[in-house]
Design an enzyme around this catalytic site. Structure first.
Site, PDB file in Angstrom:
ATOM      1  CD  GLU A   1       3.066 -27.753  22.673  1.00 55.21           C
ATOM      2  OE1 GLU A   1       3.754 -27.876  23.653  1.00 55.21           O
ATOM      3  OE2 GLU A   1       2.570 -26.651  22.393  1.00 55.21           O
TER       4      GLU A   1
ATOM      5  NE  ARG B   1       7.310 -27.050  38.257  1.00 52.23           N
ATOM      6  CZ  ARG B   1       6.575 -27.972  38.234  1.00 52.23           C
ATOM      7  NH1 ARG B   1       5.481 -28.156  39.229  1.00 52.23           N
ATOM      8  NH2 ARG B   1       6.487 -28.768  37.151  1.00 52.23           N
TER       9      ARG B   1
ATOM     10  CD  GLU C   1       3.214 -19.860  26.965  1.00 52.25           C
ATOM     11  OE1 GLU C   1       2.287 -20.362  26.995  1.00 52.25           O
ATOM     12  OE2 GLU C   1       3.866 -19.248  27.922  1.00 52.25           O
TER      13      GLU C   1
ATOM     14  NE  ARG D   1     -10.102   4.816   5.009  1.00 48.65           N
ATOM     15  CZ  ARG D   1     -11.205   4.502   5.834  1.00 48.65           C
ATOM     16  NH1 ARG D   1     -11.887   3.589   6.008  1.00 48.65           N
ATOM     17  NH2 ARG D   1     -11.020   5.412   6.876  1.00 48.65           N
TER      18      ARG D   1
ATOM     19  CG  HIS E   1     -17.755   6.852 -10.504  1.00 50.73           C
ATOM     20  ND1 HIS E   1     -17.938   6.366  -9.147  1.00 50.73           N
ATOM     21  CD2 HIS E   1     -18.904   6.959 -11.105  1.00 50.73           C
ATOM     22  CE1 HIS E   1     -19.165   6.564  -8.834  1.00 50.73           C
ATOM     23  NE2 HIS E   1     -19.802   6.802  -9.921  1.00 50.73           N
TER      24      HIS E   1
ATOM     25  CB  VAL F   1     -17.539  12.112  -3.523  1.00 51.07           C
ATOM     26  CG1 VAL F   1     -17.762  10.670  -3.892  1.00 51.07           C
ATOM     27  CG2 VAL F   1     -17.181  12.187  -1.967  1.00 51.07           C
TER      28      VAL F   1
ATOM     29  CB  ALA G   1     -15.406   0.034 -20.372  1.00 53.41           C
TER      30      ALA G   1
END
Length: 1010
Positions: A190, A220, A288, A897, A915, A950, A979
């Site tokens: 850098e 330091r 940084e 989910r 579906h 489901v 469709a």
């Protein structure tokens, strides 16, 4: 209910975190893994021996011990993915994911990220070859003297070389001698930046950033910033070198930009973001990023936190940081001095006894343990940095003196420390400084950049008589070139009032410019003047280029509508005059008319003349102090849906509907010679503006039943319990302008006005009035407001347009590309649609479906399921958003989910899914594979109500798709998608119109006649 919290780490930072968390009344116990002597047994705080490297075992421990929250101290566990592991196991964990933590764990990633998102940083290059790195160092046209190991190196992987030869030696040490191990396989070289180094940290919930007071570390080992680099020998907070304005700049250009960038890249950043900043002569630049609290910065920042740390962290995890911003202790400074072992940062002894803790505590000092351990009941050294002695006082110098007293009380053999912590800040505070204009808060460079950005916008408004060129001392207008022979000039000035407050609260600045222009040009139109040019005045405390550009762009666009040139303006940056984010506006319009075109013609107005009202677009820009008071007392927020009958928008958007500009449409009507007077219904409403254009002995009688009053006025009157007189004196009540015309010319003028796309009505007549009688009488206003309410809620009535039926508000849940979402967007945007999409919710950030919604100006929310301990908690978060947007129907469009039972039951009959098969065949995942394996010749798609089982809900619509010979999953999927794009919108329309609903018996019910 109190919670148990686990803090991961064993340093002074972790002791400070545990200490602060233990102060919360929400917290029962804080465990620290592995901890140190300071966290071994201290009130609510104790240690635990659970390994933090085995994530599965750690998750099991958290569940077994009922840990409600895990707070990660150091960077290594974050980079190793501890947050993902715990979150996926249902354990709430505060810190960024491993992907987000790359901002620290990979210097190369961080630099590339900063470049992508315009975050100011030093020039740089990354290398995997030491030869190439050295060649770059020797040939770079800037001082390429900073060499960094790209990976994690415990905060020590940076070498700042004094010259090019030393930089090349640093490359050899890192890459060939492996001084930082695998972290140095890639290095970043850098530019060496010059200036003061500051630590700027913030809390982040993935969207909002809450900055902490800036701190300064001392890396330091020896006083005067000499000796080798360490992990940090002390720190103080706040750093006086960073003014409030500079901190705001760092927040906007670094911290917020970083969090926004992570969000855009699909990796929301939740946790602590630490930016090491160099204050260069060119402004702040990032050295940084770290993805956690600094050590020892944490030991001086947290003592200044007034808020409950546990509550702040919970708000961040819930994405609600903006509602619970942390508060800080003002007018105090914290200083911490690190006591280290002899030999540090090299080899050092362990097991040296430490004494003096009771004496230090008696002085009011907070001693945070780092490298300590318990040995036969004694506290002994167990690391390089051993203690952090922290004092809080009103001034930096007094805090430093108090901390230094602790150094004489706390003793262990060979201890080393610095006594000059904060020396740079003390010098900064003591030196006489020559101030600059920017120091006072005025940024001339930002102002110049704004002018550069708005020049093309203003240039586009040039017209006959004026070629706009910003930058001169004054603007010129040539009346002769504009075609005037014997002109009179008319001028007007106005502002927007407290409508600005709503614009600023809603962060919507692109329409307020039209309000400013309209208020001025409509005023001079009342004199019969054609608007020629416009000047604006924009005042703020701190110039925000994005906001200011949006406002001025709106002004320029409105000038184009009005037919006037944006000839110039003034941008005034006035520190301390306005709070952050606030601004004020003023406008100045100049127009002209030939002498014989001047209005009003008072001498020609007579009893029996007709009053024509021209529709307003809504409130325009008057009465907003009262409006804001009414909203504050109501149950609505500006982000809430507008009141019933007010259209499909938020209350804020409705109130910010821009003022109509009448010059383009009505100037030709005024020039016809048949208009005797024109009144702009501005501040003072109907009662105070019409008299301004009438002879003293005449007045007007108006009948409020003769014009259409927008629903918002009815709502304001009802919510504020406003009297009839208050309404008529404050608001335009749906009439933005009034014309006085001869009876015989009324019908032709009305036709002319309506052909020019303005709505107009005969609303009254001119009458004689006796001395002392009101100049304006408005009959039936209360009745009209009430009728308007019933019209818009129930049916239509004579003299009123039919009310538009209320559209069903739809929420669409997605997880990916959102191709079905696009079909729903396209269909619901059709005028005849019975529904509109109010919000799109995704459990994943950065997916294409969110972009589709944003392009259609549909609000979006991201609710990451990984941040919730179970399905119910995740679904509750979704449900809160659905309630926020007053959702009527939920559509699942590729939402990957499984929803919990309570959620499904709540939305029974209101939630649709699509579906990719003809149910009940081929339920669940891989429907196309199942169809091809079964060898069927017809497949398709099904829209159904969602049930707890489901793909078992009642079917609304199906569309058949032939399965062709040679079909693959890909080819069949593409045809089925076509469709789906047809049948999903059709099914939504059936449910939104009430043609289909789920009966009490759980079966489909069709409306009669369907």
């Amino acid at each position: 209910m109190t919670a148990r919290v686990l803090v991961i780490g064993n340093g002074g930072r972790e002791h400070a975190l545990a200490w602060k968390l233990s102060q919360s009344h929400h917290v029962q116990q804080v465990l620290v893994a592995p901890g140190n002597a300071g966290t071994a047994c201290s009130g609510k705080i104790s240690n635990t021996a659970i390994s933090v490297d085995n994530h599965a075992a750690l998750a099991q421990f958290c569940k077994h011990e009922n840990i409600a929250l895990v707070v990660v101290g150091p960077e290594a566990p974050l980079a190793a993915g501890v947050v993902e592991s715990l979150t996926s196991a249902g354990v709430r964990c505060f810190g960024p994911t491993a992907k987000a933590a790359q901002l620290e764990s990979s210097k190369r990633f961080a630099k590339e990220f900063m470049d992508r998102h315009g975050i100011p940083t030093a020039r740089w290059r990354a290398f995997t070859s030491p030869e190439e790195a050295c060649h770059f160092i020797l040939s770079a046209d800037f001082p390429a003297l900073v060499v960094k190991a790209s990976g994690l190196a415990a905060g020590k992987g940076v070498i700042v070389a004094e010259n090019k030869e030393a930089a090349c030696k640093a490359v050899q040490e890192i890459m060939q001698e492996k001084s930082f191990g695998a972290a140095g396989e890639t290095i970043v070289v850098e530019e060496l930046l010059e200036g003061e180094e500051i630590s700027c940290l913030c809390f982040s919930d993935g969207k909002t950033v809450a900055p902490m007071p800036p701190a300064q570390d001392h890396k330091r080992l020896l006083e005067g910033d000499h000796g080798p680099n360490t992990g940090g020998m002390g720190a103080y907070c706040p750093a006086p070198q960073v003014s409030k304005d500079l901190l705001l700049e760092i927040k906007n250009t670094v911290l917020q930009r970083a969090v926004d960038g992570m969000q855009q890249e699909g990796t929301p950043y939740v946790g602590i973001l630490y930016a090491g900043i160099m204050l260069t002569k060119d402004g702040p630049k990032v050295l940084e990023f770290n993805c956690r609290f600094g050590d020892p910065e944490c030991q001086v920042i947290l003592p200044l936190l007034k808020s409950d740390l546990f509550e702040v962290i919970q708000s961040a995890l819930d994405g609600l940081l903006c509602t619970s911003l942390p508060a800080w202790l003002d007018d105090h400074t914290a200083v911490t001095i690190v006591m280290a072992s002899q030999g540090y940062p090299g080899a050092y002894a362990k097991g040296v006894e430490i004494t003096g803790f009771p004496e230090a505590q008696a002085l009011g000092l907070q001693v945070f343990h780092a490298g300590t351990a318990l040995q036969e009941g004694r506290v002994v050294t167990n690391g390089g940095r051993v203690l952090a002695v922290t004092a809080i006082q009103e001034t930096l110098s007094s805090a430093l003196e108090e901390a230094k007293k602790g150094l004489t009380l706390l003793r262990f053999a060979g201890s080393i420390y610095r006594t000059d912590i904060g020396f740079r800040a003390l010098a900064f505070l003591q030196r006489p400084r020559g101030l600059t204009y920017k120091d006072s808060g005025v940024d001339i460079a930002a102002g110049n950049m704004l002018v550069k950005k708005i020049q093309p916008l203003a240039k586009a408004t040039s017209r006959a008589g004026c070629d706009v060129a910003l930058g001169d001392f004054a603007g010129l207008f040539d009346l002769k070139a504009a075609g005037f022979k014997d002109p009179l000039l008319a001028s007007g000035t106005d502002g927007v009032g407290t409508k600005l407050k709503i614009a600023q609260l809603c962060n919507k600045h692109d329409t307020i410019g039209q309000d400013l222009v309209a208020m001025c040009v409509n005023d001079i139109l009342a004199q019969g003047a054609e608007p020629l040019f416009f000047l604006d005045y924009f005042a703020c405390g701190k110039l925000d280029l994005k906001t200011t550009e949006a406002v001025v762009a709106g002004i320029a666009k409105a000038c184009g509508k009005a037919g006037c040139a944006l000839l110039g303006g003034e941008t005034a940056e006035m520190p301390d005059m306005y709070p952050p984010g606030e601004y004020d506006l003023a406008g100045f319009a100049v127009g002209a008319m030939e002498r014989d075109q001047k209005l009003p013609h008072l001498e020609r107005i007579t009893e029996g003349d007709v009053v024509v009202g021209v529709a307003s677009s809504g409130l325009h820009s008057n009465g907003f102090s009262l409006v804001r008071k009414i909203v504050a007392k109501s149950s609505l927020q500006y982000s809430a849906p507008a009141p019933a009958g007010c259209g499909d928008q938020t209350l804020g958007d409705l109130l910010l509907t821009p003022t109509r500009i009448y010059s383009h449409s009505l100037l030709p009507v005024l020039r016809s010679g048949h208009v005797k007077a024109f009144a702009h219904i501005t501040g003072g409403g109907l009662l105070e503006n019409i008299p301004r254009v009438l002879p003293q002995k005449l007045g007007v009688d108006l009948d409020a039943r003769s014009w259409k009053i927008p629903r918002i006025f009815s709502w304001l009157q009802q919510e504020g319990q406003l009297s009839e007189e208050e309404m008529a004196r404050t608001f335009n009540c749906g009439v933005g302008a009034v014309l006085v015309v001869p009876k015989e010319h009324t019908e032709p003028l009305l036709r002319d006005i309506r052909q020019r796309q303005e709505e107009a009505w005969v609303i009254g007549s001119v009458v004689a009035r006796t001395k002392g009688s009101p100049c304006v009488k408005v009959k039936n206003l209360t009745e009209a407001l009430q009728v308007d309410r019933s019209v818009l809620e129930n049916s239509s009535l004579e003299n009123h347009s039919p009310a538009h039926p209320k559209k069903a508000r739809v929420a669409v849940l997605i997880s990916g590309t959102g191709s079905n979402l696009q079909a729903l967007i396209d269909s619901t945007q059709q005028p005849h649609s019975a529904s509109r999409i109010a919000v799109v919710i995704s459990n994943k950030a950065g997916v294409a479906g969110l972009e589709r919604a944003q392009r259609a100006d549909i609000p979006t929310r991201v609710i990451n399921h990984k941040l919730y301990k179970d399905r119910v908690e995740f679904d509750n978060a979704i449900d809160q958003v659905l309630e926020e947007f007053s959702t009527d129907i939920v559509c699942l469009a590729g939402f990957m989910r499984i929803l919990s039972g309570p959620f499904v039951r709540k939305w029974t009959g209101k939630m649709l899914n699509i579906h990719p098969s003809l149910l009940p065949s081929f339920k669940g995942a891989n429907a196309h594979e199942q169809a091809l394996e079964a060898g069927v010749t017809v497949s398709g798609c099904t829209v159904h109500f969602v049930s707890e089982d489901v793909d078992a809900g009642q079917i609304i619509l199906q569309e058949a798709v032939p399965v062709k010979r040679g079909d693959t999953v890909a080819t069949l999927s593409e045809r089925v998608k076509l469709a789906e794009h047809k049948v999903f919108p059709a099914a939504l329309e059936l449910v939104a119109t009430g043609a289909v609903q789920l009966g009490e018996n759980g079966k489909i019910c069709w409306a009669k006649g369907q």
